[in-house]
Design a protein around this motif. Structure first.
Motif, mmCIF file in Angstrom:
data_model
loop_
_atom_site.group_PDB
_atom_site.id
_atom_site.type_symbol
_atom_site.label_atom_id
_atom_site.label_comp_id
_atom_site.label_asym_id
_atom_site.label_seq_id
_atom_site.Cartn_x
_atom_site.Cartn_y
_atom_site.Cartn_z
ATOM 1 N N ALA A 55 0.833 -1.206 0.000
ATOM 2 C CA ALA A 55 0.000 0.000 0.000
ATOM 3 C C ALA A 55 0.867 1.256 0.000
ATOM 4 C CB ALA A 55 -0.933 -0.008 1.212
ATOM 5 N N ALA A 56 1.930 1.241 0.805
ATOM 6 C CA ALA A 56 2.835 2.395 0.853
ATOM 7 C C ALA A 56 3.579 2.557 -0.466
ATOM 8 C CB ALA A 56 3.824 2.228 2.000
ATOM 9 N N LEU A 57 3.913 1.443 -1.103
ATOM 10 C CA LEU A 57 4.596 1.495 -2.397
ATOM 11 C C LEU A 57 3.693 2.135 -3.450
ATOM 12 C CD1 LEU A 57 6.917 0.749 -4.304
ATOM 13 C CD2 LEU A 57 5.926 -1.549 -4.487
ATOM 14 N N LYS A 58 2.443 1.717 -3.487
ATOM 15 C CA LYS A 58 1.510 2.287 -4.465
ATOM 16 C C LYS A 58 1.252 3.762 -4.184
ATOM 17 C CE LYS A 58 -0.930 -1.877 -5.923
ATOM 18 N NZ LYS A 58 -2.246 -2.520 -6.138
ATOM 19 N N GLN A 59 1.183 4.121 -2.904
ATOM 20 C CA GLN A 59 0.963 5.524 -2.559
ATOM 21 C C GLN A 59 2.147 6.383 -2.991
ATOM 22 O OE1 GLN A 59 0.784 6.759 1.665
ATOM 23 N NE2 GLN A 59 -1.233 7.588 1.181
ATOM 24 N N LEU A 60 3.351 5.850 -2.837
ATOM 25 C CA LEU A 60 4.551 6.564 -3.273
ATOM 26 C C LEU A 60 4.516 6.808 -4.779
ATOM 27 C CD1 LEU A 60 7.480 7.606 -2.911
ATOM 28 C CD2 LEU A 60 8.240 5.231 -3.084
ATOM 29 N N VAL A 61 4.123 5.789 -5.526
ATOM 30 C CA VAL A 61 4.061 5.914 -6.982
ATOM 31 C C VAL A 61 2.939 6.865 -7.389
ATOM 32 C CG1 VAL A 61 3.659 4.648 -9.131
ATOM 33 C CG2 VAL A 61 5.086 3.643 -7.335
ATOM 34 N N ALA A 62 1.791 6.770 -6.719
ATOM 35 C CA ALA A 62 0.676 7.670 -7.022
ATOM 36 C C ALA A 62 1.081 9.126 -6.803
ATOM 37 C CB ALA A 62 -0.530 7.319 -6.152
ATOM 38 N N GLU A 63 1.805 9.381 -5.729
ATOM 39 C CA GLU A 63 2.274 10.743 -5.462
ATOM 40 C C GLU A 63 3.191 11.230 -6.579
ATOM 41 O OE1 GLU A 63 3.774 12.171 -1.437
ATOM 42 O OE2 GLU A 63 5.648 12.092 -2.592
ATOM 43 N N GLU A 64 4.083 10.370 -7.038
ATOM 44 C CA GLU A 64 5.011 10.760 -8.100
ATOM 45 C C GLU A 64 4.258 11.083 -9.389
ATOM 46 O OE1 GLU A 64 8.670 11.597 -9.923
ATOM 47 O OE2 GLU A 64 8.115 11.337 -7.812
ATOM 48 N N ILE A 65 3.283 10.249 -9.735
ATOM 49 C CA ILE A 65 2.495 10.490 -10.947
ATOM 50 C C ILE A 65 1.746 11.817 -10.841
ATOM 51 C CG2 ILE A 65 0.530 9.677 -12.308
ATOM 52 C CD1 ILE A 65 1.364 6.809 -11.555
ATOM 53 N N PHE A 66 1.126 12.044 -9.688
ATOM 54 C CA PHE A 66 0.309 13.245 -9.530
ATOM 55 C C PHE A 66 1.157 14.511 -9.518
ATOM 56 C CE2 PHE A 66 -2.225 16.329 -7.077
ATOM 57 C CZ PHE A 66 -3.382 16.326 -7.844
ATOM 58 N N THR A 67 2.290 14.474 -8.847
ATOM 59 C CA THR A 67 3.117 15.679 -8.780
ATOM 60 C C THR A 67 3.750 16.000 -10.131
ATOM 61 O OG1 THR A 67 4.967 14.341 -7.940
ATOM 62 C CG2 THR A 67 3.607 15.487 -6.319
ATOM 63 N N THR A 106 -1.427 11.949 -0.416
ATOM 64 C CA THR A 106 -0.289 12.293 0.431
ATOM 65 C C THR A 106 -0.263 13.802 0.674
ATOM 66 O OG1 THR A 106 1.228 12.678 -1.412
ATOM 67 C CG2 THR A 106 0.995 10.400 -0.633
ATOM 68 N N PRO A 107 0.494 14.263 1.674
ATOM 69 C CA PRO A 107 0.600 15.713 1.894
ATOM 70 C C PRO A 107 1.072 16.468 0.660
ATOM 71 C CG PRO A 107 1.424 14.535 3.813
ATOM 72 C CD PRO A 107 1.144 13.498 2.766
ATOM 73 N N ALA A 108 1.996 15.894 -0.103
ATOM 74 C CA ALA A 108 2.478 16.571 -1.312
ATOM 75 C C ALA A 108 1.360 16.726 -2.339
ATOM 76 C CB ALA A 108 3.643 15.792 -1.916
ATOM 77 N N MET A 109 0.511 15.721 -2.454
ATOM 78 C CA MET A 109 -0.613 15.797 -3.386
ATOM 79 C C MET A 109 -1.613 16.855 -2.938
ATOM 80 S SD MET A 109 -1.071 11.683 -3.993
ATOM 81 C CE MET A 109 -2.428 11.775 -5.159
ATOM 82 N N LEU A 110 -1.913 16.875 -1.642
ATOM 83 C CA LEU A 110 -2.855 17.862 -1.114
ATOM 84 C C LEU A 110 -2.299 19.277 -1.254
ATOM 85 C CD1 LEU A 110 -4.069 15.987 2.093
ATOM 86 C CD2 LEU A 110 -5.292 16.248 -0.073
ATOM 87 N N ASP A 111 -0.995 19.433 -1.060
ATOM 88 C CA ASP A 111 -0.371 20.753 -1.216
ATOM 89 C C ASP A 111 -0.520 21.251 -2.652
ATOM 90 O OD1 ASP A 111 0.371 20.799 1.417
ATOM 91 O OD2 ASP A 111 2.469 20.244 1.054
ATOM 92 N N LYS A 112 -0.341 20.349 -3.615
ATOM 93 C CA LYS A 112 -0.469 20.749 -5.020
ATOM 94 C C LYS A 112 -1.904 21.165 -5.331
ATOM 95 C CE LYS A 112 0.305 19.236 -9.768
ATOM 96 N NZ LYS A 112 1.029 18.313 -10.659
ATOM 97 N N ILE A 113 -2.864 20.412 -4.817
ATOM 98 C CA ILE A 113 -4.275 20.741 -5.045
ATOM 99 C C ILE A 113 -4.613 22.101 -4.442
ATOM 100 C CG2 ILE A 113 -6.642 20.084 -4.448
ATOM 101 C CD1 ILE A 113 -5.673 17.141 -4.590
ATOM 102 N N GLU A 114 -4.183 22.328 -3.207
ATOM 103 C CA GLU A 114 -4.508 23.583 -2.534
ATOM 104 C C GLU A 114 -3.810 24.770 -3.193
ATOM 105 O OE1 GLU A 114 -3.516 22.748 1.499
ATOM 106 O OE2 GLU A 114 -5.175 21.320 1.754
ATOM 107 N N ALA A 115 -2.590 24.566 -3.682
ATOM 108 C CA ALA A 115 -1.887 25.643 -4.387
ATOM 109 C C ALA A 115 -2.623 26.010 -5.676
ATOM 110 C CB ALA A 115 -0.454 25.217 -4.696
ATOM 111 N N HIS A 116 -3.154 25.002 -6.346
ATOM 112 C CA HIS A 116 -3.938 25.254 -7.563
ATOM 113 C C HIS A 116 -5.191 26.052 -7.230
ATOM 114 C CE1 HIS A 116 -6.630 23.642 -10.959
ATOM 115 N NE2 HIS A 116 -5.842 24.556 -11.479
ATOM 116 N N HIS A 117 -5.867 25.699 -6.153
ATOM 117 C CA HIS A 117 -7.060 26.435 -5.738
ATOM 118 C C HIS A 117 -6.726 27.901 -5.462
ATOM 119 C CE1 HIS A 117 -9.117 22.499 -4.145
ATOM 120 N NE2 HIS A 117 -8.977 22.517 -5.453
ATOM 121 N N ARG A 118 -5.641 28.135 -4.744
ATOM 122 C CA ARG A 118 -5.260 29.516 -4.414
ATOM 123 C C ARG A 118 -4.919 30.306 -5.676
ATOM 124 N NH1 ARG A 118 -2.333 26.800 -0.320
ATOM 125 N NH2 ARG A 118 -0.401 27.072 -1.514
#
Length: 220
Positions: A64-76, A123-135
């Motif tokens: 699960a942690a491995l997939k989350q790491l990869v998902a974060e990389e794809i999203f960022t 992940t926090p990095a994904m949420l940070d990117k989303i919130e930065a886009h909103h701002r």
């Protein structure tokens, strides 16, 4: 129309001989991105890195942690549509471009949707990117932060969720007792997906128009 994303898992690349390769989060993420979220396994990523799966466990505690790491990389890595800093591009046009980019993103990366739509999985990095886009959108289009968050989240949620359903049809595996798909069936499946894509695009246009109208009502 972009070509469909591959449905089968790529073969792991052979690791070069010599000194044991180093294991870093960046290399793990890169290997996972190349394999694709639906096909990730510990042994597959370890083989791509040229290490044992036990060595990989020392850096990532679970699948699960491995997939989350990869998902974060794809999203960022996702390049969001650029915004005209002068605001000459209307908000409606930007939201349509954002919707189109989100559809293409989902199509290119099967398996990512739960990590984008569920805050508990992001992940926090994904949420940070989303919130930065909103701002950023709030500043460009003179919206309150809550308005930009509601508008972009509404468009993203519906677009990504429905796109995931539409494009998952292309990767639906045949049942063990089913005959291989013939040309006529493959053509019918492609036609059905094309029709669903057109309906998705029209539906997103209607959603965006309605969301903007509702936003104006709340402003009055």
């Amino acid at each position: 129309m972009p070509p469909p994303a591959p449905c089968s898992a790529p073969a792991p690349a052979a690791a070069p001989r010599g000194r044991p390769p180093s294991i870093t989060r960046a290399r793990i993420a890169e290997a996972g991105v190349a394999i694709g979220l639906p096909h990730i396994t510990f042994t597959g990523v370890a083989a791509a890195l040229g290490v044992s799966h036990m060595a990989l466990y020392k850096h990532v505690p679970s699948l699960a942690a491995l997939k989350q790491l990869v998902a974060e990389e794809i999203f960022t890595r996702w390049q969001l549509p650029e915004v005209d800093e002068q605001g000459r591009q209307g908000l409606r046009d930007y939201l349509l471009a954002f919707s189109s980019a989100a559809r293409a993103f989902v199509r290119a990366h099967p398996g990512l949707t739960p990590y984008v739509l569920r805050r508990q999985a992001a992940t926090p990095a994904m949420l940070d990117k989303i919130e930065a886009h909103h701002r950023h959108i709030a500043r460009i289009y003179d919206l309150r932060p809550a308005q930009a968050r509601w508008l972009l989240s509404t468009v993203a949620f519906h677009c990504i969720a429905v796109s995931d359903t539409v494009y998952s049809l292309a990767c639906t595996p045949a049942l063990p007792d089913e005959e291989p798909e013939d040309l006529a069936s493959a053509a019918a499946r492609a036609a059905q997906q094309s029709e669903m894509e057109a309906e998705l695009e029209q539906g997103m246009q209607a959603l965006i128009v309605g969301a903007l109208a509702l936003l104006e009502e709340k402003r009055d």
